[in-house]
Motif scaffolding. Structure first.
Motif, short mmCIF file in Angstrom:
data_model
loop_
_atom_site.label_atom_id
_atom_site.label_comp_id
_atom_site.label_asym_id
_atom_site.label_seq_id
_atom_site.Cartn_x
_atom_site.Cartn_y
_atom_site.Cartn_z
N MET A 1 42.49 -5.76 64.87
CA MET A 1 42.67 -5.87 66.46
C MET A 1 41.17 -6.13 66.87
O MET A 1 40.02 -6.05 66.56
N ALA A 2 41.11 -7.22 67.91
CA ALA A 2 39.55 -7.64 68.43
C ALA A 2 38.98 -6.64 69.11
O ALA A 2 39.66 -5.68 69.51
N ASP A 3 37.83 -7.04 69.36
CA ASP A 3 36.80 -5.91 70.19
C ASP A 3 37.37 -5.99 71.39
O ASP A 3 37.24 -7.20 72.24
N VAL A 4 37.82 -4.74 72.09
CA VAL A 4 38.42 -4.81 73.41
C VAL A 4 37.60 -3.61 74.09
O VAL A 4 36.71 -2.84 73.49
N GLY A 5 37.33 -3.81 75.53
CA GLY A 5 36.64 -2.74 76.49
C GLY A 5 36.47 -3.30 77.89
O GLY A 5 37.25 -4.28 78.05
N VAL A 6 35.86 -2.41 78.47
CA VAL A 6 35.83 -2.69 80.03
C VAL A 6 34.47 -2.59 80.45
O VAL A 6 33.59 -1.83 79.98
N ARG A 7 34.05 -3.55 81.43
CA ARG A 7 32.60 -3.69 81.65
C ARG A 7 32.46 -4.04 83.10
O ARG A 7 33.54 -4.64 83.58
N PRO A 8 31.41 -3.90 84.05
CA PRO A 8 31.15 -4.43 85.10
C PRO A 8 31.14 -5.95 84.93
O PRO A 8 30.65 -6.42 84.34
N ALA A 9 31.78 -6.60 86.04
CA ALA A 9 31.87 -7.93 86.29
C ALA A 9 30.37 -8.19 86.48
O ALA A 9 29.75 -7.88 87.25
N ARG A 10 30.40 -9.71 86.01
CA ARG A 10 28.89 -10.30 86.12
C ARG A 10 29.29 -11.71 86.78
O ARG A 10 30.56 -12.02 86.96
N ARG A 11 28.38 -12.08 87.52
CA ARG A 11 28.63 -13.47 87.99
C ARG A 11 29.26 -14.50 87.73
O ARG A 11 30.27 -15.08 88.17
N ALA A 12 29.13 -14.71 86.08
CA ALA A 12 29.56 -15.77 85.38
C ALA A 12 31.06 -15.42 85.26
O ALA A 12 31.76 -16.27 84.92
N ASP A 13 31.47 -14.32 85.40
CA ASP A 13 32.92 -13.64 85.08
C ASP A 13 33.59 -14.21 86.67
O ASP A 13 35.28 -14.05 86.17
N ALA A 14 33.43 -14.55 87.40
CA ALA A 14 34.13 -14.86 88.86
C ALA A 14 34.98 -15.93 88.63
O ALA A 14 36.38 -15.84 89.18
N GLY A 15 34.76 -17.07 87.80
CA GLY A 15 35.75 -18.04 87.73
C GLY A 15 36.91 -17.61 86.81
O GLY A 15 38.10 -17.70 87.21
N ALA A 16 36.51 -16.83 85.66
CA ALA A 16 37.71 -16.17 84.98
C ALA A 16 38.65 -15.44 85.65
O ALA A 16 39.86 -15.31 85.44
N VAL A 17 37.86 -14.53 86.78
CA VAL A 17 38.60 -13.54 87.34
C VAL A 17 39.55 -14.22 88.35
O VAL A 17 40.85 -13.92 88.37
N ALA A 18 39.09 -15.31 88.89
CA ALA A 18 40.03 -15.97 89.89
C ALA A 18 41.09 -16.79 89.11
O ALA A 18 42.34 -16.73 89.70
N ASP A 19 40.79 -17.31 87.85
CA ASP A 19 41.92 -17.90 87.20
C ASP A 19 43.13 -16.91 86.81
O ASP A 19 44.15 -17.13 86.80
N ILE A 20 42.69 -15.81 86.23
CA ILE A 20 43.52 -14.81 85.98
C ILE A 20 44.53 -14.32 87.24
O ILE A 20 45.45 -13.98 87.26
N GLN A 21 43.74 -14.15 88.34
CA GLN A 21 44.25 -13.76 89.49
C GLN A 21 45.54 -14.84 89.80
O GLN A 21 46.78 -14.52 90.09
N VAL A 22 45.18 -16.15 89.55
CA VAL A 22 46.17 -17.01 90.04
C VAL A 22 47.44 -17.28 89.21
O VAL A 22 48.44 -17.31 89.43
N ARG A 23 46.76 -16.90 87.80
CA ARG A 23 47.91 -16.93 86.67
C ARG A 23 48.87 -15.90 86.85
O ARG A 23 50.21 -15.78 86.75
N ALA A 24 48.34 -14.68 87.08
CA ALA A 24 49.04 -13.41 87.32
C ALA A 24 49.95 -13.39 88.59
O ALA A 24 51.10 -12.99 88.50
N TRP A 25 49.39 -14.07 89.79
CA TRP A 25 50.30 -14.01 90.99
C TRP A 25 51.40 -14.92 90.46
O TRP A 25 52.65 -14.69 91.06
#
Length: 189
Positions: A1-25
């Motif tokens: 299994m790949a390394d998985v975890g949770v961390r505080p978001a960084r500025r560079a993550d904003a694009g990925a977060v928005a992309d996930i939001q749109v795909r999930a919605w």
């Protein structure tokens, strides 16, 4: 299994977060929202606006108790959760928190990322002294309601209608997040 975890978001993550939001919605809300509304909130201009909002959530959150967390798998952002003090008038913002959103990229659904995000959120909120966690869900969103229900959440009797060209009903779910203070009593051997 790949390394998985949770961390505080960084500025560079904003694009990925928005992309996930749109795909999930697009995947999860296709049956819940009017088609024109879903198209509008997931369109390319909306995606740009979401990227900016998530950047602001990381760089200038409304308070130190507002947080954006990301789930990662092999350094790839695969989900996110945002939380902060509850703002509903009948709740106490010093004791009640709100899970504002929790979404996992549909490509990575059912891999435990949502559970990890929820657990990390609860841990942080407990550290901040919150006792109750609430979240709004579309009444017809059985996936979210089952997920939260399996973690001990239940409707609290509060509902609202969002005007999206037609009324869309939401219900508020809640759960107690106070730490279990029951002493561990292990019989002596």
């Amino acid at each position: 299994m790949a390394d998985v975890g949770v961390r505080p978001a960084r500025r560079a993550d904003a694009g990925a977060v928005a992309d996930i939001q749109v795909r999930a919605w697009r995947r999860g809300y296709a049956e819940l929202l009017p088609a024109d509304v879903l198209e509008r909130v997931t369109s390319p201009p909306a995606l740009d606006a979401w990227r900016e909002r998530w950047t602001q959530a990381v760089t200038t959150p409304p308070s130190p108790r507002h947080r954006l967390l990301v789930a990662v798998a092999s350094d790839l952002v695969v989900g996110f959760a945002a939380h902060g003090p509850a703002e509903d008038g009948d709740l106490d913002a010093t004791a009640d928190a709100e899970l504002l959103t929790l979404l996992v990229d549909p490509v990575h659904a059912r891999e435990g990322h949502g559970s990890r995000l929820l657990a990390a959120t609860v841990d942080l909120l407990r550290e901040d002294g919150f006792r109750t966690l609430v979240s709004w869900a579309f009444e017809g969103d059985e996936v979210l309601r089952r997920f939260l229900g399996s973690a001990g959440w239940a409707p609290d009797g509060t509902a609202r209608d969002l005007d999206m060209g037609e009324p869309i009903r939401q219900i508020r779910l809640h759960t107690d997040i106070t730490p279990d203070t029951t002493p561990d009593v292990t019989p002596a051997q």
